[in-house]
Write a protein that holds these residues in place. Structure first.
Motif, short mmCIF file in Angstrom:
data_model
loop_
_atom_site.label_atom_id
_atom_site.label_comp_id
_atom_site.label_asym_id
_atom_site.label_seq_id
_atom_site.Cartn_x
_atom_site.Cartn_y
_atom_site.Cartn_z
N LYS A 99 0.83 -1.21 0.00
CA LYS A 99 0.00 0.00 0.00
C LYS A 99 0.86 1.26 0.00
CE LYS A 99 -4.06 -1.99 2.33
NZ LYS A 99 -4.91 -1.95 3.55
N ALA A 100 2.04 1.15 0.61
CA ALA A 100 2.95 2.30 0.67
C ALA A 100 3.78 2.44 -0.61
CB ALA A 100 3.86 2.18 1.88
N GLY A 101 3.57 1.52 -1.56
CA GLY A 101 4.32 1.59 -2.81
C GLY A 101 5.70 0.98 -2.74
N LEU A 102 5.91 0.11 -1.75
CA LEU A 102 7.20 -0.56 -1.61
C LEU A 102 7.02 -2.06 -1.80
CD1 LEU A 102 8.44 1.29 1.62
CD2 LEU A 102 9.22 1.70 -0.72
N ASP A 103 7.80 -2.64 -2.69
CA ASP A 103 7.69 -4.08 -2.95
C ASP A 103 8.33 -4.85 -1.81
OD1 ASP A 103 7.78 -6.68 -3.87
OD2 ASP A 103 8.36 -6.14 -5.91
N PRO A 104 7.54 -5.58 -1.01
CA PRO A 104 8.12 -6.31 0.14
C PRO A 104 9.13 -7.37 -0.27
CG PRO A 104 5.83 -6.98 -0.25
CD PRO A 104 6.08 -5.80 -1.13
N GLU A 105 9.06 -7.84 -1.52
CA GLU A 105 10.04 -8.81 -1.99
C GLU A 105 11.45 -8.25 -1.92
OE1 GLU A 105 11.83 -12.17 -3.55
OE2 GLU A 105 9.75 -11.94 -2.87
N ILE B 97 9.80 7.32 6.51
CA ILE B 97 9.66 8.58 7.24
C ILE B 97 8.34 9.22 6.85
CG2 ILE B 97 10.63 10.91 7.53
CD1 ILE B 97 13.38 9.65 6.96
N ASP B 98 7.60 9.75 7.86
CA ASP B 98 6.31 10.38 7.60
C ASP B 98 6.47 11.53 6.60
OD1 ASP B 98 5.15 8.67 9.34
OD2 ASP B 98 5.08 10.06 11.03
N ILE C 282 3.19 1.24 9.62
CA ILE C 282 4.38 0.38 9.46
C ILE C 282 5.36 0.63 10.58
CG2 ILE C 282 6.40 -0.07 8.03
CD1 ILE C 282 4.64 0.49 5.56
N ARG C 283 5.60 1.91 10.86
CA ARG C 283 6.57 2.26 11.89
C ARG C 283 6.10 1.78 13.26
NH1 ARG C 283 10.41 6.01 10.63
NH2 ARG C 283 10.43 6.84 12.76
N THR C 284 4.79 1.83 13.48
CA THR C 284 4.24 1.33 14.76
C THR C 284 4.47 -0.17 14.89
OG1 THR C 284 2.57 3.06 14.77
CG2 THR C 284 2.17 1.13 16.16
N LEU C 285 4.18 -0.91 13.80
CA LEU C 285 4.38 -2.36 13.83
C LEU C 285 5.85 -2.72 14.04
CD1 LEU C 285 2.04 -3.81 11.05
CD2 LEU C 285 2.05 -4.42 13.48
N LEU C 286 6.73 -1.92 13.45
CA LEU C 286 8.17 -2.16 13.59
C LEU C 286 8.69 -1.64 14.93
CD1 LEU C 286 9.38 -1.32 9.95
CD2 LEU C 286 9.34 -3.59 11.02
N GLU C 287 7.81 -0.95 15.66
CA GLU C 287 8.15 -0.37 16.98
C GLU C 287 9.28 0.62 16.85
OE1 GLU C 287 8.89 -3.64 19.58
OE2 GLU C 287 6.87 -4.44 19.40
N LEU C 288 9.18 1.49 15.82
CA LEU C 288 10.20 2.53 15.62
C LEU C 288 9.83 3.78 16.37
CD1 LEU C 288 10.84 2.09 11.79
CD2 LEU C 288 12.03 1.03 13.69
#
Length: 432
Positions: free
Chosen positions: A341-347, A414-415, A426-432
């Protein structure tokens, strides 16, 4: 005089930071060092991407191969001379196998091998047995000599003592790279009393054993190896660089098969991508070639390839968090969805990387990788496996340590005004 016995008119020496000097008197060894296949090892780093973590880690497979040769030379010329159960006819075989044991390593070694399913030991044997300068030199010893050297390196030789000198849980290969890698990375972990270990090595039946009086030096060696793996070889920053390197190669291969028009055609990769790789093609690959492509691919129109190459060349590496794939697989799935959704390919931008090491193991017959244990020669002539005598080694024997990390591009999370809420999740899930 037969070629195998020819000596140089004057001993040649290489100044070496680990062994002080590497001594060469045999014409065969000198001729092997001069071959183009062996000189290629100057262009392959011993520690792959570690130079991006430890700036001194610029040493090559060439350095290391000379070091392994020197350790074996000292064993067969000083320690094993006139020992019972040592056949002096195996001297040149041991020296050549030690010198050439890493001959088939490719650029960035293990990362490169994983992506393209290659095996450096296969290529080492192919170089030794193929239409090469190395084969020409070895064949002058005797027509069957290249095959004998290849079998030692491939661990299929009937000469188990020579194999154990080069490949065992305490061998010349490990004794050199631990000290050499410690020296060039600047860490203190890899140092141990090699002089003592060499003095107490003895040929016995089908492997080299260690006199019981040298047990403490061996304990020190095993702990040095343990520390080097976790402090240097598995350093998370080095692994981050390996992740990006691996993804660049994957992306280039994927684009090639999708008929993408490269601005810089991957000429040196074509036979790999098409599964038609020849030995001649393989020998043209070294790290200067790979880095040239990475440098040029920074300007490719494909955003992923361009970005990954810029990251590697300019050392803008992925960040990481501790991650347990067995327990956090749901989080990984959620992150993958958010990355899309953020436009980043997780692969390419969300990568789980695992490191695993078994510092010492006793013999487990039938396992995929059979490890010959270190055997101690007791005062009464009895042979005892190391962990039965050493409480230190017993405590770590057979215990595999595994570490998992999740790598991601923090700078792209970065926001900002685009996808702000998604990136925040994403940052919340990564606990950043």
């Amino acid at each position: 005089m037969h070629y195998a016995e020819q000596k140089l008119k004057e001993e040649k020496v290489f100044k070496d930071p680990v062994h002080r000097y590497v001594h060469v008197r045999d014409q065969v060894i000198w001729d092997l060092i001069g071959t183009k296949e062996f000189q290629r090892l100057r262009r392959i780093k011993q520690l792959g991407t570690s130079f991006l973590t430890f700036h001194g880690a610029e040493h090559s497979r060439f350095n290391h191969s000379l070091g392994v040769y020197e350790i074996i030379r000292r064993i067969v010329d000083d320690v094993f001379v006139d020992r019972p159960k040592w056949n002096k006819e195996d001297r040149l075989l041991s020296l050549c196998a030690g010198l050439l044991h890493d001959l088939g390593h490719g650029p960035f070694s293990h990362s490169f091998e994983k992506v393209f399913a290659l095996d450096h030991e296969y290529f080492t044997q192919a170089i030794i047995l193929g239409n090469t300068e190395v084969n020409t030199v070895l064949s002058r010893v005797e027509p069957n000599f290249p095959k004998r050297v290849a079998e030692v390196i491939g661990k299929t030789s009937e000469n188990k003592i020579v194999i154990s000198l080069i490949s065992s849980q305490i061998d010349s290969d490990r004794m050199d790279y631990l000290q050499r890698d410690a020296y060039f990375t600047g860490v203190s972990y890899g140092h141990f009393d090699m002089e003592r270990i060499l003095r107490v090595m003895r040929p016995h039946e089908d492997q080299v054993v260690i006199k019981k009086t040298g047990m403490h030096a061996v304990e020190d060696y095993i702990m040095s190896r343990y520390q080097m793996y976790w402090q240097v070889y598995f350093h998370p920053v080095t692994r981050s660089a390996e992740v990006i390197l691996t993804k660049i190669l994957h992306r280039a291969k994927e684009l090639y098969h999708d008929q993408y028009i490269f601005q810089q055609e991957p000429t040196h990769f074509t036979s790999i991508f098409e599964d038609t790789l020849t030995l001649e093609d393989y020998l043209k690959l070294d790290e200067s070639i790979i880095l040239y492509y990475f440098q040029m691919w920074q300007d490719e129109e494909d955003d992923i390839l361009s970005d990954l190459c810029k990251r590697f060349v300019n050392r803008n590496l992925f960040k990481y968090v501790e991650f347990d794939p067995a327990k956090e697989y749901k989080k990984l799935a959620e992150l993958s969805t958010l990355f899309i959704k953020a436009g980043l390919d997780p692969e390419y931008y969300l990568v789980v990387d695992s490191s695993s090491d078994l510092p010492y193991d006793f013999y487990r017959p039938g396992e995929e990788e059979e490890r010959l244990p270190i055997q101690l020669l007791m005062g009464n002539g009895e042979i005892r496996e190391l962990s039965r005598e050493s409480e230190i080694v017993d405590a770590i024997s057979g215990k595999r340590r595994t570490d998992h990390k999740l790598y991601y591009p923090e700078d792209l999370l970065i926001d900002d005004t685009t996808k702000k809420n998604i990136k925040k999740q994403i940052r919340t899930l990564l606990e950043l």
